[in-house]
Scaffold this active site. Structure first.
Site, PDB file in Angstrom:
ATOM      1  N   HIS A 191       0.858  -1.193   0.000  1.00 51.00           N
ATOM      2  CA  HIS A 191       0.000   0.000   0.000  1.00 51.00           C
ATOM      3  C   HIS A 191       0.890   1.237   0.000  1.00 51.00           C
ATOM      4  CE1 HIS A 191      -3.435  -2.553   1.808  1.00 51.00           C
ATOM      5  NE2 HIS A 191      -3.582  -2.424   0.488  1.00 51.00           N
TER       6      HIS A 191
ATOM      7  N   GLU B   2       1.735   3.882   2.867  1.00 55.64           N
ATOM      8  CA  GLU B   2       2.200   3.403   4.173  1.00 55.64           C
ATOM      9  C   GLU B   2       3.729   3.492   4.231  1.00 55.64           C
ATOM     10  OE1 GLU B   2       0.110  -0.375   4.442  1.00 55.64           O
ATOM     11  OE2 GLU B   2      -1.810   0.635   4.145  1.00 55.64           O
TER      12      GLU B   2
ATOM     13  N   ARG C 255      -3.050   4.646  -2.441  1.00 58.09           N
ATOM     14  CA  ARG C 255      -2.949   3.311  -1.817  1.00 58.09           C
ATOM     15  C   ARG C 255      -2.684   2.175  -2.824  1.00 58.09           C
ATOM     16  NH1 ARG C 255      -5.564   0.067   2.483  1.00 58.09           N
ATOM     17  NH2 ARG C 255      -6.631  -1.751   1.623  1.00 58.09           N
TER      18      ARG C 255
ATOM     19  N   HIS D  88       2.573  -3.468   6.809  1.00 59.69           N
ATOM     20  CA  HIS D  88       1.555  -2.442   6.545  1.00 59.69           C
ATOM     21  C   HIS D  88       1.566  -1.414   7.681  1.00 59.69           C
ATOM     22  CE1 HIS D  88      -0.809  -4.289   3.188  1.00 59.69           C
ATOM     23  NE2 HIS D  88      -0.091  -5.333   3.556  1.00 59.69           N
TER      24      HIS D  88
ATOM     25  N   GLU E  43       0.866  -4.424  11.199  1.00 62.77           N
ATOM     26  CA  GLU E  43       0.429  -3.032  10.999  1.00 62.77           C
ATOM     27  C   GLU E  43       1.251  -2.178  11.952  1.00 62.77           C
ATOM     28  OE1 GLU E  43      -2.035  -1.779   8.979  1.00 62.77           O
ATOM     29  OE2 GLU E  43      -3.174  -3.544   8.386  1.00 62.77           O
TER      30      GLU E  43
HETATM   31  O1  0X9 Z   1      -6.809  -3.764   4.657  1.00 66.45           O
HETATM   32  C1  0X9 Z   1      -5.651  -4.161   4.505  1.00 66.45           C
HETATM   33  O2  0X9 Z   1      -5.224  -4.564   3.427  1.00 66.45           O
HETATM   34  C2  0X9 Z   1      -4.695  -4.164   5.687  1.00 66.45           C
HETATM   35  N1  0X9 Z   1      -4.850  -2.962   6.438  1.00 66.45           N
HETATM   36  S1  0X9 Z   1      -4.350  -1.537   5.799  1.00 66.45           S
HETATM   37  O3  0X9 Z   1      -4.808  -0.463   6.680  1.00 66.45           O
HETATM   38  N2  0X9 Z   1      -2.775  -1.502   5.829  1.00 66.45           N
HETATM   39  O4  0X9 Z   1      -4.829  -1.419   4.479  1.00 66.45           O
HETATM   40  C3  0X9 Z   1      -4.977  -5.365   6.570  1.00 66.45           C
HETATM   41  C4  0X9 Z   1      -4.812  -6.679   5.885  1.00 66.45           C
HETATM   42  C5  0X9 Z   1      -4.737  -7.811   6.833  1.00 66.45           C
HETATM   43  N3  0X9 Z   1      -4.505  -8.952   6.063  1.00 66.45           N
HETATM   44  C6  0X9 Z   1      -4.092 -10.144   6.489  1.00 66.45           C
HETATM   45  N4  0X9 Z   1      -3.731 -10.355   7.709  1.00 66.45           N
HETATM   46  N5  0X9 Z   1      -4.047 -11.091   5.633  1.00 66.45           N
HETATM   47 ZN    ZN Z   2      -1.786  -1.635   4.108  1.00 62.41          ZN
END
Ligand code: 0X9
Ligand code: ZN
Length: 424
Positions: free
Chosen positions: A186, A189, A245, A315, A390
Site C-alpha cells: 500500500h 504506508e 494506496r 503495513h 500493521e
Molecule cells: O486492509 C488491509 O489490506 C490491511 N490494512 S491496511 O490499513 N494496511 O490497508 C490489513 C490486511 C490484513 N490482512 C491479512 N492479515 N491477511
Molecule cells: Zn496496508
C-alpha cells in the site's frame, strides 16, 4: 432510464468525481480531515463496511466489531454528506485529524530538514523517508559493496518499474530456511518501506563480529525482502498524491485508477472486504493475480516453496500483528502455534518502548479482508507463520508518521521480529 440508488449511498456518488479532477497536479489535502467513528451496534458495523465497498470514500481503518473505531478521510466538500450519512445511522463522529494539508507540509519539511542535516557515507540516510529511485540506488550500492547481499529484478510494474528482491545470505548454496518480507504494497504506508530498509541496513551491518544475535540469525536463515512491492503506487505517492494506496492499473471503462494489490490474491478473492468498483480503495481487480505486482510476489514466494519459514507483509497503521484468516473469521488449525509465535514477537516489540500492540487473526482482531497476501502465503504456499504487521501509529499521524519516528518504529519492530524468529 431510472437508476435506483440506495438513499444512504446515493448521496455519496458526488465523491467519485472529486478525485477525477486531481490527476495532473499534486493533490492538495488542505482542509481535508480524518474523522473517527465508534459504532455501537452490529448493524452500524455492517453499514460502515457496506459504505466502504460501495463508494470511493477513503476508509483509513475499519471496525471489526462494535466499540472499535473507524477512521474516515473526508474532503471539505464531502464532510457534510458523510457526517449526515453517519448520523442517519445513529453515529456521531469526532474530528481526529483536523487538516491533512498541514500534516503533509510538516512531513515534507521534516524530510527536507533531515536531508539537509544528514551526513553519512551510505547511499542513503536510513533514518529518513526516500523515493523509489533512492531505495533502488541504495540496494544496488549494498549489493555491490556487501558480499552478503544480492538483488534480483523479479518483475515489472504496470508502468514499467522494476520490482526488486534483496537477499541477505551468508551461504547461498546452503538452501537455508527463509524469512520473507514484502513491504509497501500500500503506497501511502511509507513507514513500511523505511522500516524494511532500516532492517536490511541493520542486518547487513550487524553480521559477523558486531552483533552476535544477528550473526546467528543470518547463519540460520536467508533473509529476503521486497522493499518496494508497489513501485508505481509509491512513486505516485511522492510525485502526485501522498495518500495513494493502490497500484496504477488503468481500469477499463472507468476513469478511476488502481487495484488494491492486497485484495488481488486468490484466497477468498472477490469476497467480503473487497470491492468490485474501480473507484473503491479496496478494488480487487478483474481476477485473482491480474496485476503484475501481485504476480511477482506470487512467483517469488512460489520459487522458494518449502523453504519459507516465515512470511511477513508490512503495513501501517494500527499497531497490530495479524495472522490468517483474513477473508473469514474462521481460525486456522495451527492457530495456537501461531498465537504463541505472535505473542513472542509482540512481547519483545512492546518491551522495547511500551508501544501497545494487539495480535490475533485478522478476521477477529481487525476486519474481514479478502484476497490478501497473508492468506495466500498461508493457504496456498503452506507458510504457517504468515503474518501482516500493521506498524505505528494508532491514528495520531496515520500514514504520515513523522520521520523522527522511523528509528524507534523500526527498532521495536526488529526486536519483535528477532524474538519471533527465535521462537518458531
Ligand atoms: O486492509 C488491509 O489490506 C490491511 N490494512 S491496511 O490499513 N494496511 O490497508 C490489513 C490486511 C490484513 N490482512 C491479512 N492479515 N491477511
Ligand atoms: Zn496496508
Amino acid at each position: 432510464m431510472k437508476i435506483h440508488v440506495h438513499r444512504s449511498f446515493g448521496i455519496l456518488l458526488p465523491f467519485m468525481f472529486l478525485r477525477l479532477f486531481s490527476i495532473a497536479t499534486k493533490v492538495d489535502y488542505s482542509g481535508h480531515m480524518v474523522i473517527r467513528v465508534v459504532p455501537q451496534t452490529e448493524e452500524q458495523v455492517k453499514f460502515l463496511s457496506a459504505l466502504e465497498s460501495s463508494s470511493s470514500i477513503d476508509f483509513w481503518t475499519r471496525s471489526v466489531a462494535a466499540n472499535r473505531f473507524t477512521d474516515i478521510h473526508v474532503s471539505p466538500e464531502s464532510y457534510n454528506r458523510v457526517a449526515r450519512a453517519l448520523l442517519e445511522h445513529g453515529m456521531n463522529h469526532k474530528i481526529h485529524i483536523a487538516n491533512l494539508g498541514v500534516l503533509g507540509k510538516e512531513e515534507q519539511q521534516s524530510i527536507a530538514l533531515r536531508r539537509a542535516l544528514a551526513s553519512n557515507n551510505k547511499a542513503i540516510d536510513v533514518e529518513n523517508y526516500h523515493t523509489y529511485e533512492e531505495i533502488m540506488a541504495y540496494l544496488a550500492d549494498l549489493a555491490s559493496t556487501n558480499p552478503l547481499v544480492s538483488t534480483l529484478v523479479a518483475g515489472t510494474s504496470v508502468e514499467g518499474r522494476q520490482i526488486v528482491q534483496a537477499t541477505i545470505s551468508s551461504d547461498r548454496s546452503a538452501n537455508k530456511p527463509i524469512a520473507w518480507f514484502d513491504c509497501i504494497i500500500h503506497a501511502r504506508e511509507w513507514i513500511t518501506a523505511a522500516t524494511c530498509v532500516w532492517i536490511i541496513d541493520t542486518i547487513t551491518s550487524g553480521y559477523a563480529g558486531t552483533d552476535a544475535e544477528i550473526t546467528a540469525l543470518v547463519d540460520q536463515y536467508d533473509w529476503k525482502f521486497v522493499p518496494v512491492a508497489n513501485p508505481d503506487g509509491y512513486a505516485n505517492s511522492w510525485s502526485n498524491d501522498r495518500l495513494w494506496r493502490k497500484n496504477r492499473a488503468i481500469n477499463s471503462g472507468s476513469a478511476c485508477v488502481g487495484v488494491d494489490l492486497n485484495r488481488n490474491f486468490p484466497s477468498g478473492f472477490g469476497g467480503e472486504g473487497s470491492s468490485n468498483l474501480p473507484c473503491s480503495e479496496t478494488h480487487h481487480g478483474v481476477s485473482a493475480l491480474s496485476e503484475p505486482e501481485s504476480q511477482t510476489l506470487d512467483a517469488l514466494i512460489a520459487a522458494d516453496r518449502g523453504r519459507v519459514k516465515a512470511a511477513i507483509s508490512m503495513h501501517s497503521y494500527s499497531q497490530l500483528w495479524l495472522s490468517s484468516y483474513s477473508y473469514s473469521s474462521a481460525l486456522p488449525v495451527e492457530y495456537p502455534e501461531m498465537m504463541n509465535a505472535m505473542k513472542a514477537g509482540v512481547d519483545a516489540l512492546v518491551a522495547t518502548y511500551g508501544t501497545p500492540y494487539e495480535y490475533g487473526s485478522t478476521g477477529t482482531v481487525l476486519y474481514i479482508a479478502s484476497g490478501t497476501t497473508t492468506d495466500h502465503y498461508y493457504e496456498n504456499e503452506g507458510v504457517v507463520h504468515s503474518y501482516t504487521i500493521e506498524l505505528r501509529d494508532k491514528g495520531r499521524y496515520g500514514f504520515q508518521l513523522p520521520a523522527s519516528q522511523i528509528v524507534s518504529t523500526a527498532t521495536e519492530t526488529w526486536n519483535g521480529i528477532k524474538a519471533f524468529m527465535n521462537a518458531i
